[in-house]
Write a protein that holds these residues in place. Structure first.
Motif, PDB file in Angstrom:
ATOM      1  N   LYS A 374      46.792  35.167   2.178  1.00 53.40           N
ATOM      2  CA  LYS A 374      46.866  33.740   1.847  1.00 53.40           C
ATOM      3  C   LYS A 374      45.473  33.122   1.923  1.00 53.40           C
ATOM      4  CE  LYS A 374      51.613  32.627   3.193  1.00 53.40           C
ATOM      5  NZ  LYS A 374      52.440  31.724   4.018  1.00 53.40           N
ATOM      6  N   SER A 375      45.337  31.975   1.267  1.00 61.14           N
ATOM      7  CA  SER A 375      44.069  31.233   1.314  1.00 61.14           C
ATOM      8  C   SER A 375      44.123  30.177   2.409  1.00 61.14           C
ATOM      9  CB  SER A 375      43.813  30.536  -0.026  1.00 61.14           C
ATOM     10  OG  SER A 375      43.813  31.473  -1.075  1.00 61.14           O
ATOM     11  N   THR A 376      42.958  29.793   2.892  1.00 59.81           N
ATOM     12  CA  THR A 376      42.857  28.653   3.802  1.00 59.81           C
ATOM     13  C   THR A 376      42.312  27.480   3.000  1.00 59.81           C
ATOM     14  OG1 THR A 376      42.454  30.034   5.735  1.00 59.81           O
ATOM     15  CG2 THR A 376      41.758  27.731   5.885  1.00 59.81           C
ATOM     16  N   THR A 377      43.091  26.406   2.924  1.00 61.50           N
ATOM     17  CA  THR A 377      42.617  25.220   2.215  1.00 61.50           C
ATOM     18  C   THR A 377      42.100  24.217   3.236  1.00 61.50           C
ATOM     19  OG1 THR A 377      43.158  23.581   0.521  1.00 61.50           O
ATOM     20  CG2 THR A 377      44.821  23.974   2.184  1.00 61.50           C
ATOM     21  N   TRP A 378      41.190  23.375   2.801  1.00 61.97           N
ATOM     22  CA  TRP A 378      40.518  22.469   3.740  1.00 61.97           C
ATOM     23  C   TRP A 378      40.167  21.183   3.023  1.00 61.97           C
ATOM     24  CZ3 TRP A 378      35.530  20.360   4.003  1.00 61.97           C
ATOM     25  CH2 TRP A 378      35.106  19.917   5.264  1.00 61.97           C
ATOM     26  N   TYR A 379      40.364  20.053   3.685  1.00 61.28           N
ATOM     27  CA  TYR A 379      39.879  18.795   3.104  1.00 61.28           C
ATOM     28  C   TYR A 379      39.354  17.889   4.210  1.00 61.28           C
ATOM     29  CZ  TYR A 379      44.232  16.285   4.488  1.00 61.28           C
ATOM     30  OH  TYR A 379      45.256  15.705   5.187  1.00 61.28           O
ATOM     31  N   VAL A 380      38.512  16.955   3.801  1.00 63.39           N
ATOM     32  CA  VAL A 380      38.018  15.928   4.733  1.00 63.39           C
ATOM     33  C   VAL A 380      37.814  14.637   3.948  1.00 63.39           C
ATOM     34  CG1 VAL A 380      35.587  16.604   4.436  1.00 63.39           C
ATOM     35  CG2 VAL A 380      36.262  15.346   6.473  1.00 63.39           C
ATOM     36  N   PHE A 381      38.225  13.529   4.546  1.00 58.28           N
ATOM     37  CA  PHE A 381      37.972  12.201   3.972  1.00 58.28           C
ATOM     38  C   PHE A 381      37.044  11.448   4.910  1.00 58.28           C
ATOM     39  CE2 PHE A 381      41.855  13.329   1.785  1.00 58.28           C
ATOM     40  CZ  PHE A 381      41.624  12.852   0.498  1.00 58.28           C
ATOM     41  N   THR A 382      36.022  10.838   4.346  1.00 53.79           N
ATOM     42  CA  THR A 382      35.071  10.073   5.153  1.00 53.79           C
ATOM     43  C   THR A 382      35.084   8.610   4.728  1.00 53.79           C
ATOM     44  OG1 THR A 382      33.181  10.393   3.667  1.00 53.79           O
ATOM     45  CG2 THR A 382      33.572  12.108   5.319  1.00 53.79           C
ATOM     46  N   ILE A 383      34.903   7.743   5.722  1.00 56.03           N
ATOM     47  CA  ILE A 383      34.742   6.311   5.467  1.00 56.03           C
ATOM     48  C   ILE A 383      33.519   5.841   6.251  1.00 56.03           C
ATOM     49  CG2 ILE A 383      35.746   4.004   5.716  1.00 56.03           C
ATOM     50  CD1 ILE A 383      38.492   5.186   5.475  1.00 56.03           C
ATOM     51  N   ALA A 384      32.669   5.064   5.600  1.00 56.56           N
ATOM     52  CA  ALA A 384      31.456   4.532   6.246  1.00 56.56           C
ATOM     53  C   ALA A 384      30.621   5.648   6.875  1.00 56.56           C
ATOM     54  CB  ALA A 384      31.837   3.485   7.290  1.00 56.56           C
ATOM     55  N   GLY A 385      30.583   6.797   6.192  1.00 54.72           N
ATOM     56  CA  GLY A 385      29.708   7.883   6.625  1.00 54.72           C
ATOM     57  C   GLY A 385      30.276   8.829   7.656  1.00 54.72           C
ATOM     58  N   GLY A 386      31.474   8.582   8.179  1.00 59.60           N
ATOM     59  CA  GLY A 386      32.062   9.451   9.205  1.00 59.60           C
ATOM     60  C   GLY A 386      33.443   9.936   8.800  1.00 59.60           C
ATOM     61  N   ALA A 387      33.818  11.128   9.260  1.00 64.02           N
ATOM     62  CA  ALA A 387      35.119  11.701   8.920  1.00 64.02           C
ATOM     63  C   ALA A 387      36.251  10.933   9.613  1.00 64.02           C
ATOM     64  CB  ALA A 387      35.171  13.171   9.340  1.00 64.02           C
ATOM     65  N   VAL A 388      37.312  10.637   8.861  1.00 61.07           N
ATOM     66  CA  VAL A 388      38.470   9.942   9.452  1.00 61.07           C
ATOM     67  C   VAL A 388      39.737  10.797   9.369  1.00 61.07           C
ATOM     68  CG1 VAL A 388      37.636   7.583   9.122  1.00 61.07           C
ATOM     69  CG2 VAL A 388      38.945   8.689   7.300  1.00 61.07           C
ATOM     70  N   SER A 389      39.778  11.719   8.408  1.00 60.77           N
ATOM     71  CA  SER A 389      40.966  12.555   8.248  1.00 60.77           C
ATOM     72  C   SER A 389      40.542  13.932   7.762  1.00 60.77           C
ATOM     73  CB  SER A 389      41.914  11.906   7.231  1.00 60.77           C
ATOM     74  OG  SER A 389      43.049  12.723   7.009  1.00 60.77           O
ATOM     75  N   TRP A 390      41.115  14.997   8.352  1.00 62.54           N
ATOM     76  CA  TRP A 390      40.727  16.346   7.931  1.00 62.54           C
ATOM     77  C   TRP A 390      41.857  17.332   8.222  1.00 62.54           C
ATOM     78  CZ3 TRP A 390      38.143  13.626  11.805  1.00 62.54           C
ATOM     79  CH2 TRP A 390      38.407  14.010  13.125  1.00 62.54           C
ATOM     80  N   VAL A 391      41.856  18.417   7.480  1.00 63.96           N
ATOM     81  CA  VAL A 391      42.853  19.472   7.669  1.00 63.96           C
ATOM     82  C   VAL A 391      42.232  20.804   7.269  1.00 63.96           C
ATOM     83  CG1 VAL A 391      44.849  20.483   6.441  1.00 63.96           C
ATOM     84  CG2 VAL A 391      45.103  18.299   7.545  1.00 63.96           C
ATOM     85  N   SER A 392      42.567  21.856   8.015  1.00 67.11           N
ATOM     86  CA  SER A 392      42.221  23.223   7.625  1.00 67.11           C
ATOM     87  C   SER A 392      43.458  24.047   7.916  1.00 67.11           C
ATOM     88  CB  SER A 392      41.030  23.740   8.436  1.00 67.11           C
ATOM     89  OG  SER A 392      40.837  25.105   8.177  1.00 67.11           O
TER      90      SER A 392
END
Length: 394
Positions: A374-392
């Motif tokens: 299986k693959s590992t998927t990853w995302y990150v959302f940033t607001i005002a230069g800093g990460a607020v939400s992420w998943v791996s």
């Protein structure tokens, strides 16, 4: 009571009993036929501030909720808490728009919830009324330890804050907001008994505090510097807020005897692969690994990962797949992450700047897992230069 701190603990217990009586938590009544009273016990804790200094001694009367019977003593027990993503988004807003950020604490939180069920409890140990020893406590309000206590408190607070004209956020049931004119607003985040309040106008915060104090027994903690074990460092002149867990991570390193380890620069080496073939195959190997606190170490790292450390999300995701039967190589991988933590204790999530922009990034490693292809998927959302939400995740 045999310790050198006995006098402080006694004062703490008396404060708790006074609060319980003041709140009309129970009435002493004869036990109805066919009913069994639930027991209780005292739980003691020393509260410390951000610098690890003793703040106060706290005693809690806790009901032995494990003795409750479903359908008799409780029905619904679910209660939400604010999402960490929401907390981080609000911190980013505070940094960018220079909002006031204050924290509040509700004293004896669960005593404010109104009970719907008929529950009987034994009198508190050490505080039994001599002439009424044959009587039991019929609970009017929820108590710590009751399965439905968090739900009772949330329902009570939710109905009160909505009566003040606040709206509940659709995406988060513990985030409330109220608008004042064109540019005025108050945001309130609730995590059980802890509240975070953000607002551009300090007068609106004062008004909210006064209304809450009239309804509940509150403790005003002033400007926010800590939330859920995370330190908040604010530089208002440069409009910056940083969120870190340095103290928590130091405790983790100490707990697993890694405080003096040699730091490394990445959580796991490039092209480093783990598989279930590295798990113990013999009983002797399993016995050796059973003495290693593998699950505890991964769980401790996982808390840091979901709060402030997206940089270890992929590595923690990999080692968490082998908790059922970890081998020596898996444990070495956990120690590598701890060594990376040692070298990055000062890493923090920082929000600020003039642009309140949302950016999203996504990636995948394409069949990186050797066991299930299986693959590992990853995302990150940033607001005002800093990460607020992420998943791996796999």
């Amino acid at each position: 009571m045999n310790s050198s701190d006995a006098s402080q603990w006694m004062v703490a217990m008396q404060e708790e009993i006074i609060a319980l009586h003041k709140n009309n938590t129970w009435d002493l009544v004869p036990l109805p036929q066919g009913r069994k009273p639930i027991g209780n016990k005292w739980v003691f804790k020393i509260k410390r501030n951000g610098d690890d200094q003793v703040e106060r001694y706290r005693a809690r009367l806790v009901v032995k909720g494990y003795a409750q019977k479903e359908g008799i003593d409780f029905n619904e027990i679910f209660s939400p808490v604010v999402r960490l993503t929401t907390v981080r988004v609000v911190l980013a807003m505070c940094a960018t728009f220079n909002l006031h950020l204050e924290q509040l604490d509700v004293k004896t939180t669960f005593l404010h919830g109104d009970l719907e069920e008929e529950i009987y409890m034994l009198q508190p140990e050490g505080f039994e009324e001599k002439e009424k020893k044959n009587l039991v406590c019929r609970l009017n309000k929820s108590l710590y330890g009751l399965k439905q206590a968090p739900r009772c408190w949330y329902k009570r607070f939710d109905s009160f804050i909505m009566s003040l004209g606040y709206n509940r956020l659709n995406a988060d049931p513990c985030a409330y907001f109220k608008r004042f004119g064109e540019n005025g607003f108050v945001i309130l985040l609730l995590y059980v008994d802890y509240m975070l309040v953000a607002c551009p106008n300090k007068d609106h915060i004062k008004e909210l505090k006064a209304r809450l104090a009239r309804e509940f027994e509150m403790k005003d903690l002033g400007p926010t510097n800590k939330i859920l074990g995370m330190q908040i460092h604010r530089d208002r002149s440069n409009r910056k807020i940083c969120l870190s867990q340095k103290n928590y991570l130091k405790k983790i390193l100490s707990r697993f005897s890694m405080q003096d380890c040699k730091p490394i620069s990445t959580p796991l080496p490039i092209n480093f692969k783990l598989s279930s073939s590295m798990s113990p195959s013999s009983e002797e190997e399993r016995m050796k690994m059973s003495r290693v606190s593998y699950a505890s170490a991964v769980g401790s790292l996982m808390f840091a990962m979901i709060c402030t450390r997206p940089d270890i999300a992929q590595a923690v995701g990999v080692v968490s797949r082998y908790m059922a039967n970890p081998g020596r190589e898996h444990w070495n991988a956990v120690k590598k992450i701890l060594r990376y933590i040692k070298g990055s204790l000062n890493v923090a999530l920082c929000y600020g700047g003039s642009d309140f922009l949302i950016s999203g990034y996504v990636d995948s490693d394409y069949v990186g897992d050797l066991d299930k292809s299986k693959s590992t998927t990853w995302y990150v959302f940033t607001i005002a230069g800093g990460a607020v939400s992420w998943v791996s995740k796999l």
